[in-house]
Design an enzyme around this catalytic site. Structure first.
Site, PDB file in Angstrom:
ATOM      1  N   LYS A  35       0.848  -1.201   0.000  1.00 19.91           N
ATOM      2  CA  LYS A  35       0.000   0.000   0.000  1.00 19.91           C
ATOM      3  C   LYS A  35       0.880   1.247   0.000  1.00 19.91           C
ATOM      4  CE  LYS A  35      -0.462  -0.214   5.016  1.00 19.91           C
ATOM      5  NZ  LYS A  35      -1.362  -0.549   6.142  1.00 19.91           N
ATOM      6  N   ARG A 131     -11.222   0.068  14.624  1.00 21.99           N
ATOM      7  CA  ARG A 131     -11.256   0.842  13.389  1.00 21.99           C
ATOM      8  C   ARG A 131     -12.185   0.108  12.421  1.00 21.99           C
ATOM      9  NH1 ARG A 131      -5.160   2.161  11.563  1.00 21.99           N
ATOM     10  NH2 ARG A 131      -5.466  -0.005  10.965  1.00 21.99           N
ATOM     11  N   TYR A 266      16.629  29.944   8.456  1.00 19.14           N
ATOM     12  CA  TYR A 266      15.438  30.670   8.909  1.00 19.14           C
ATOM     13  C   TYR A 266      15.323  30.655  10.423  1.00 19.14           C
ATOM     14  CZ  TYR A 266      13.599  30.723   4.124  1.00 19.14           C
ATOM     15  OH  TYR A 266      13.409  30.939   2.793  1.00 19.14           O
ATOM     16  N   MET A 314      12.681  24.475   2.688  1.00 19.85           N
ATOM     17  CA  MET A 314      11.992  23.721   1.631  1.00 19.85           C
ATOM     18  C   MET A 314      12.961  22.891   0.792  1.00 19.85           C
ATOM     19  SD  MET A 314       9.557  25.033  -1.462  1.00 19.85           S
ATOM     20  CE  MET A 314       8.271  25.700  -0.460  1.00 19.85           C
TER      21      MET A 314
HETATM   22  C1  LIG Z   1      -0.649  -1.635   6.645  1.00 20.93           C
HETATM   23  C2  LIG Z   1      -1.227  -2.880   7.153  1.00 20.93           C
HETATM   24  C3  LIG Z   1      -0.392  -3.933   7.525  1.00 20.93           C
HETATM   25  C4  LIG Z   1       1.110  -3.813   7.542  1.00 20.93           C
HETATM   26  O1  LIG Z   1       1.507  -3.144   8.719  1.00 20.93           O
HETATM   27  P1  LIG Z   1       3.041  -2.981   9.069  1.00 20.93           P
HETATM   28  O2  LIG Z   1       3.040  -2.421  10.440  1.00 20.93           O
HETATM   29  O3  LIG Z   1       3.611  -2.013   8.082  1.00 20.93           O
HETATM   30  O4  LIG Z   1       3.640  -4.312   8.959  1.00 20.93           O
HETATM   31  C5  LIG Z   1      -0.978  -5.117   7.921  1.00 20.93           C
HETATM   32  N1  LIG Z   1      -2.313  -5.257   7.959  1.00 20.93           N
HETATM   33  C6  LIG Z   1      -3.147  -4.266   7.615  1.00 20.93           C
HETATM   34  C7  LIG Z   1      -4.606  -4.474   7.682  1.00 20.93           C
HETATM   35  C8  LIG Z   1      -2.635  -3.038   7.216  1.00 20.93           C
HETATM   36  O5  LIG Z   1      -3.473  -2.055   6.875  1.00 20.93           O
END
Ligand SMILES: *Cc1c(COP(=O)(O)O)cnc(C)c1O
Length: 377
Positions: A35, A131, A266, A314
């Protein structure tokens, strides 16, 4: 010449790190979680190295799933949040995607959907994270509805830990959710998936019942696959034998000789107390470097540890060249990852910790303007 900053992706590290997940997880199969564009590394940049080890890929977005199929991946792909609207199910059919079911509407959409072939779904239990997922009392009814649908080929069971990286209220971080999962799923058939990186590293051997352990049938390896440490600073990458999959490297663009009382950048946030040389580096918050990194945040200058000075702007930040007389314009500066000069490693989690964030955020925030190169390509 382009601006001298680049992110280098290390395929060997990607394979090694996923191999660590496999080594810790017994017979479990491994999802490479990709992801957020492979945690900022780029799905296309990582794919060849990850496919050497991974049994499947897990992502959020249908577009990410399409990219994986476009790369030639024919194995399992899991949509971690399932579909977002009914017509997403068509793509699930067409691309053979497995998808998570975490709320009622997703069951209704599936029940009303004409499938090309029955689909595999992962029913998500809310075991305490609160969640996504069905509460234990609603879980069984959801399972029964799904299992009875002609659209469904197979129902697998999953949950997600809130505290696998630490203790919870001073006690074991996964025990309470494990108990909820075991009670809710005890007599249900189907493969199981519970562990993220933290659970894999810290708890993989814990018994789950039915001859399984926390690694269960499918491990969801996210940040550890990229060399990130979910429980830093309690443990570091060396402790878990993880290697950085990304190095953010730039160069010194200019050198300034400061007199006592001179400030840098800055807000005059750093003031020299003694004569000193500082290097101005082509990296700033518009590259994804954290603006909140304070004076003293670690960097590598030609592979030697040094520190940032003053405010990150930046496009530029400042590093201390004290004790580094050979360093000058053009000298390599590694913001995180490994130095090409010496191979020395600066963990992304160490930088993140100094900036009061986590390695995950820094990886994912690598800015689009930074060119990304795959090592050895
Ligand atoms: C992102 C995610 C993971 C991976 O989590 P990590 O801490 O990066 O290993 C696993 N399960 C779900 C449902 C996630 O959304």
């Amino acid at each position: 010449m382009p601006r001298p900053i680049e992110a280098v992706i290390h395929p060997d590290a990607l394979s090694h790190n996923l191999g660590r997940a496999r080594a810790l997880s017994g017979d479990a199969r491994i999802w490479a979680v990709v992801k957020a564009n492979a945690y900022g590394h780029g799905i296309e940049n990582c794919f060849e190295a990850q496919r050497l080890v991974a049994d499947g890929f897990a992502c959020l977005d249908l577009a990410e799933a399409e990219r994986l199929r476009g790369l030639g991946w024919r194995g399992p792909i899991l949509l971690l949040e399932g579909v977002f609207e009914p017509r997403d199910l068509e793509l699930c059919s067409r691309l053979h995607l497995w998808h998570v079911i975490h709320h009622e509407a997703q069951i209704e959409w599936l029940a009303a959907h004409k499938v090309l072939w029955p689909q595999r779904v992962f029913l998500k239990l809310n075991s305490g994270m609160n969640r996504l997922g069905f509460r234990p009392l609603a879980f069984r009814a959801a399972w029964q509805r799904l299992a009875a649908l002609p659209q469904v080929e197979d129902v697998s069971l999953m949950t997600h830990f809130s505290d696998a990286d630490a203790l919870r209220f001073g006690r074991d971080g996964v025990a309470h959710q494990l108990a909820v999962f075991e009670a809710a799923c005890a007599d249900l058939p189907g493969e199981r998936s519970l562990a993220n990186s933290a659970a894999t590293l810290r708890h993989a051997g814990r018994p789950l019942g039915g001859g399984l352990n926390v690694g269960a049938d499918w491990v969801r390896a996210g940040v550890m696959g990229y060399g990130g440490v979910p429980d830093y600073p309690e443990h570091d990458a060396t402790h878990w034998d993880l290697r950085p999959a990304m190095s953010l490297r730039s160069q010194v663009l200019a050198v300034q000789e400061l007199h006592p009382g001179d400030s840098v950048g800055y807000g005059s946030a750093f003031v020299a107390e003694a004569p000193m040389r500082v290097g101005i580096v082509a990296c700033g918050y518009a590259d994804g470097y954290p603006r909140h990194a304070p004076t003293g945040t670690p960097v590598l200058v030609a592979g030697q540890r040094s520190r940032t000075l003053g405010r990150v702007s930046m496009d530029l930040l400042t590093v201390d060249l004290t004790g580094l007389p050979q360093a000058g314009v053009g000298t390599e500066v590694t913001l995180w990852g490994c130095s090409a000069v010496t191979g020395a490693v600066l963990g992304i989690d160490e930088v993140a910790h100094a900036a009061d964030t986590i390695g995950y955020e820094l990886m994912c925030a690598l800015a689009a303007r930074v060119p990304v190169r795959v090592d050895g390509r």
